[in-house]
Design an enzyme around this catalytic site. Structure first.
Site, short mmCIF file in Angstrom:
data_model
loop_
_atom_site.label_atom_id
_atom_site.label_comp_id
_atom_site.label_asym_id
_atom_site.label_seq_id
_atom_site.Cartn_x
_atom_site.Cartn_y
_atom_site.Cartn_z
N CYS A 41 0.83 -1.22 0.00
CA CYS A 41 0.00 0.00 0.00
C CYS A 41 0.86 1.26 0.00
CB CYS A 41 -0.91 0.03 1.23
SG CYS A 41 -1.88 -1.47 1.44
N ARG A 74 -29.60 10.95 10.22
CA ARG A 74 -30.88 11.61 10.51
C ARG A 74 -31.73 11.72 9.25
NH1 ARG A 74 -30.27 17.16 13.87
NH2 ARG A 74 -32.51 17.22 13.47
#
Length: 465
Positions: free
Chosen positions: A54, A455
């Site tokens: 990586c 929400r």
């Protein structure tokens, strides 16, 4: 040397592959059993062990100055712990019935058989190299190993011009494009998808494209490369598509990887639909009591979708190795699965995702609601606040969280971990709105962006039902 079956003889553990999964397994098994009880032989066809693949784009780009900084544990360190590590040695056959492997010395070509009592297959993944003219020409590079990175750096040092083409716009493609920009190259990215980062939904991928174009990268989407053109010297000179030719002094392939399971398939071991080895929860190859497999060569259970996937990530490989080493060393551990969390960056844009995309959810038959919100990384009045886009998927009717994608500047990427924990716990978006997250103006608005999305998703679920 005596093998098991002889009274009092020690067992032999053979490991194929010397990177994250293989050497984690060897090291963990060694912690549980000393050299008098367990002999460990590890084969690695390259020059290096236990390194961070990586980190290669950051070494190529110059943020990491030395190759050896990417090496977590050297061959000498492994050998000092009584692991018989054989570099530049490639296993070319697994004889399951005879419980032995045939290995070839890469430099001399000599071959020999090594019997095993226990076997670990950690053969990793191989970069996809499309079957097209010119793909093997000098100047065309995959980026999977430290050897690959070294070869690419040599090409960059000696290239006649400063034009680079990156084929593919997944994690490696995007990170390599940035690395080449940092090296002063003119960079064109040719991508078959509608937007970069196919691990995101296209609407979120477009935000990544805008940032890449803002860095001066030329993006060519919805286009397949048909061939790689070479000059009189045989070196790469351009990348051709149906529509155009893109001049190139260096080409980097970032098309993705496939599980490297050629050996396993030839040995008759069970593979999944993505070509990776299938294991049980203890990482044992299914149907084989004394063979384990881990890392990029296996398929893992997607806990959200409930089916196997191939995900090549160093985090998983290291965990697989720990589990395998525990079990091969006489202990007990399991690997329950993944939710598919990944994070990346291009320049100062952070890109993160976990769980399912829209098309993943549709493919497994899940009905969902999707919401996208704009928020900021800090309280709006606090210096350095930057915009952030969060997309959230929740299951229709139940409200169970299915996936989150985040694109934003500093402070955006690691917020995906909130969603990764919520996914693992099987939380609903309604439950997420009550999460007691840390707040202070330098860190987030009063409502964290992930909770703002939760929400909105909860409201949409209530409205739909």
């Amino acid at each position: 040397m005596s093998m098991s079956g002889v009274s009092g003889a020690r067992e032999r553990l053979v490991v194929i592959g010397g990177d994250a999964a293989g050497m984690s397994a060897a090291s963990q098994a060694r912690r549980l059993k000393g050299p008098d009880d367990l002999e460990i032989v590890a084969f690695e066809r390259g020059h290096f062990t236990s390194y961070s693949a990586c980190g290669i784009p950051y070494w190529v780009g110059g943020q990491v100055s030395e190759r050896d900084e990417l090496i977590a544990r050297t061959p000498e360190e492994h050998r000092s712990r009584d692991i018989d590590l054989r570099l530049r040695t490639e296993v070319v056959e697994i004889d399951v019935r005879g419980a032995r492997v045939r290995a070839r010395d890469v430099d001399s070509g000599t071959e020999s058989w090594t019997p095993y009592d226990k076997l670990v297959i950690a053969t990793g993944a191989r970069p996809i190299r499309p079957d097209m003219p010119g793909v093997d020409a000098p100047g065309v590079h995959g980026v999977q190993t430290l050897d690959d990175g070294q070869e690419l750096l040599e090409t960059l040092t000696h290239a006649r011009g400063r034009r680079a083409v990156v084929v593919g716009a997944g994690y490696i493609g995007v990170e390599m494009a940035e690395a080449l920009i940092n090296r002063g190259y003119e960079v064109t990215v040719v991508n078959r998808g509608a937007a970069p980062m196919s691990t995101l939904d296209p609407d979120m991928g477009r935000l990544v494209r805008e940032a890449m174009e803002g860095m001066g990268i030329t993006m060519v989407d919805d286009t397949e490369v048909t061939k790689i053109l070479t000059g009189d010297d045989g070196r790469v000179r351009a990348v051709a598509t149906e529509e155009a030719e893109h001049p190139a002094d260096v080409v980097v392939l970032g098309i993705g990887v496939r599980p490297e399971t050629t050996l396993a398939k030839a040995a008759g071991l069970p593979l999944g639909e993505h070509g990776g080895l299938l294991t049980d929860l203890a990482m044992r190859v299914r149907g084989h009591e004394n063979i384990w497999a881990g890392g990029d060569c296996v398929e893992v259970l997607d806990l959200v979708a409930g089916r196997e996937r191939h995900i090549a990530l160093g985090t998983h490989a290291n965990k697989h190795g720990q589990v395998i080493g525990m079990n091969a060393g006489g202990g007990y551990a399991t690997f329950p699965g993944v939710v598919g969390t990944a994070v990346s960056k291009v320049c100062d844009l952070e890109i993160a995702r976990t769980g399912l995309r829209e098309k993943d959810a549709l493919r497994v038959g899940l009905r969902f609601e999707a919401v996208t919100i704009e928020s900021s990384s800090r309280a709006g009045y606090y210096p350095g606040a930057s915009p952030m886009t969060v997309k959230m998927l929740a299951e229709r009717r139940t409200g169970r969280l299915l996936g989150v994608q985040i694109v934003g500047r500093e402070g955006a990427g690691k917020r995906v971990d909130i969603a990764a924990v919520a996914l693992t716990a099987g939380m609903t978006v309604e439950q997420m709105t009550a999460l007691d997250l840390g707040y202070a103006p330098p860190f987030s608005p009063v409502w964290d962006p992930v909770l703002v999305a939760a929400r909105k998703a909860a409201g949409k679920i209530r409205g739909a039902s």
